[in-house]
Design an enzyme around this catalytic site. Structure first.
Site, PDB file in Angstrom:
ATOM      1  N   HIS A   1       0.793  -1.076  -0.001  1.00 38.07           N
ATOM      2  CA  HIS A   1       0.001  -0.061  -0.078  1.00 38.07           C
ATOM      3  C   HIS A   1       0.729   1.207  -0.094  1.00 38.07           C
ATOM      4  CE1 HIS A   1      -3.517   2.361   0.472  1.00 38.07           C
ATOM      5  NE2 HIS A   1      -3.116   3.013   1.884  1.00 38.07           N
TER       6      HIS A   1
ATOM      7  N   ASP B   1      -4.529   9.254   2.916  1.00 34.76           N
ATOM      8  CA  ASP B   1      -4.524   7.532   2.861  1.00 34.76           C
ATOM      9  C   ASP B   1      -5.746   7.116   2.199  1.00 34.76           C
ATOM     10  OD1 ASP B   1      -4.399   4.838   3.172  1.00 34.76           O
ATOM     11  OD2 ASP B   1      -3.477   4.700   5.202  1.00 34.76           O
TER      12      ASP B   1
ATOM     13  N   CYS C   1      -3.617   2.724  -5.149  1.00 32.61           N
ATOM     14  CA  CYS C   1      -3.237   3.544  -4.198  1.00 32.61           C
ATOM     15  C   CYS C   1      -2.063   4.570  -4.762  1.00 32.61           C
ATOM     16  CB  CYS C   1      -2.759   2.529  -2.844  1.00 32.61           C
ATOM     17  SG  CYS C   1      -1.589   1.285  -3.371  1.00 32.61           S
TER      18      CYS C   1
END
Length: 242
Positions: A124, A141, A183
């Site tokens: 991630h 995030d 991401c």
């Protein structure tokens, strides 16, 4: 994580010719970044490599940030961010990192990899933006709170380098991804927005909101745009060689 420094022809771009390229074949050299075929393959529909994110940072610096001579903003490469997080005493890295004495803001791509021996490790990406002038580290995030601990660690480490404690703000209103692979694209697109639409557009001493709340990120279009930019540089290299 891959070290991407390479430039074989000393020009702006270079191209590897051939009908079929293997994953380790060079695809594009852009200043200090060497993109491989593997980077291009993952950019189409997979988890972005640190090499792809490094290219994006180099692109933002060369094509935009360098036009603002009075800006003192650092786009730290993923490998440097990772090294900073893994080093017990960040002060030992002063010679390897940029000089932050005049820096106002620092962008750090954050990876959740815990094992430095695994190339392209982790699962991630998120983005940390440190406002040195305000003493605040903003965390974006797209799978909140997946990288909260890693980003908090990076904020503490960079604070040690700067000689001040940073306030850590995990911005829970950040745009969220809808799958497990976008991401890195979110990091790139948000980085560009924060840099070009907020920091570089702000007037001196003007207070601006660093929230991305209410903003949408179209990851599919983001991937297409990044691929289009890379192909443009590749074709430019081809024209120069013809």
């Amino acid at each position: 994580m891959r070290d991407s420094g390479f430039h074989p022809f000393k020009g702006r771009v270079s191209r590897h010719f051939g009908e079929t390229l293997g994953p380790d074949a060079p695809y594009l050299s852009y200043f200090d970044i060497r993109l491989m075929k593997e980077d291009m393959d993952t950019l189409k529909n997979d988890w972005l490599t640190d090499n792809s994110i490094s290219f994006w940072e180099e692109y933002l610096e060369r094509e935009y940030l360098n036009q603002y001579k009075n800006a003192h903003i650092v786009l730290l490469r993923p490998s440097m961010s990772f090294m900073l997080m893994q080093t017990p005493d960040p002060l030992t890295l002063k010679e390897a990192l940029p000089n932050f004495s005049r820096t106002t803001h620092i962008f750090l791509p954050i990876n959740d990899c815990r094992n430095p021996s695994i190339a392209e490790g982790g699962s991630h990406w998120s983005l940390l933006l440190v406002s040195v002038v305000d003493g605040v580290a903003f965390h974006y995030d797209s799978l909140n709170p997946a990288n909260r601990n890693e980003a908090g660690l990076a904020a503490r480490k960079i604070g040690q380098l700067l000689g001040r404690q940073l306030q850590f703000l995990d911005l829970t209103d950040s745009p969220q991804q809808e799958n497990s692979s976008d991401c890195g694209v979110f990091v790139c697109i948000q980085m560009r927005h924060l840099l070009l639409r907020k920091l570089l557009m702000a007037h001196a001493k003007e207070k601006i909101s660093m929230s991305m709340g209410g903003k949408s990120v179209d990851a599919t279009q983001g991937r297409k745009e990044m691929l289009r930019i890379i192909e443009g540089f590749r074709k430019e290299g081809e024209r120069r060689r013809s």
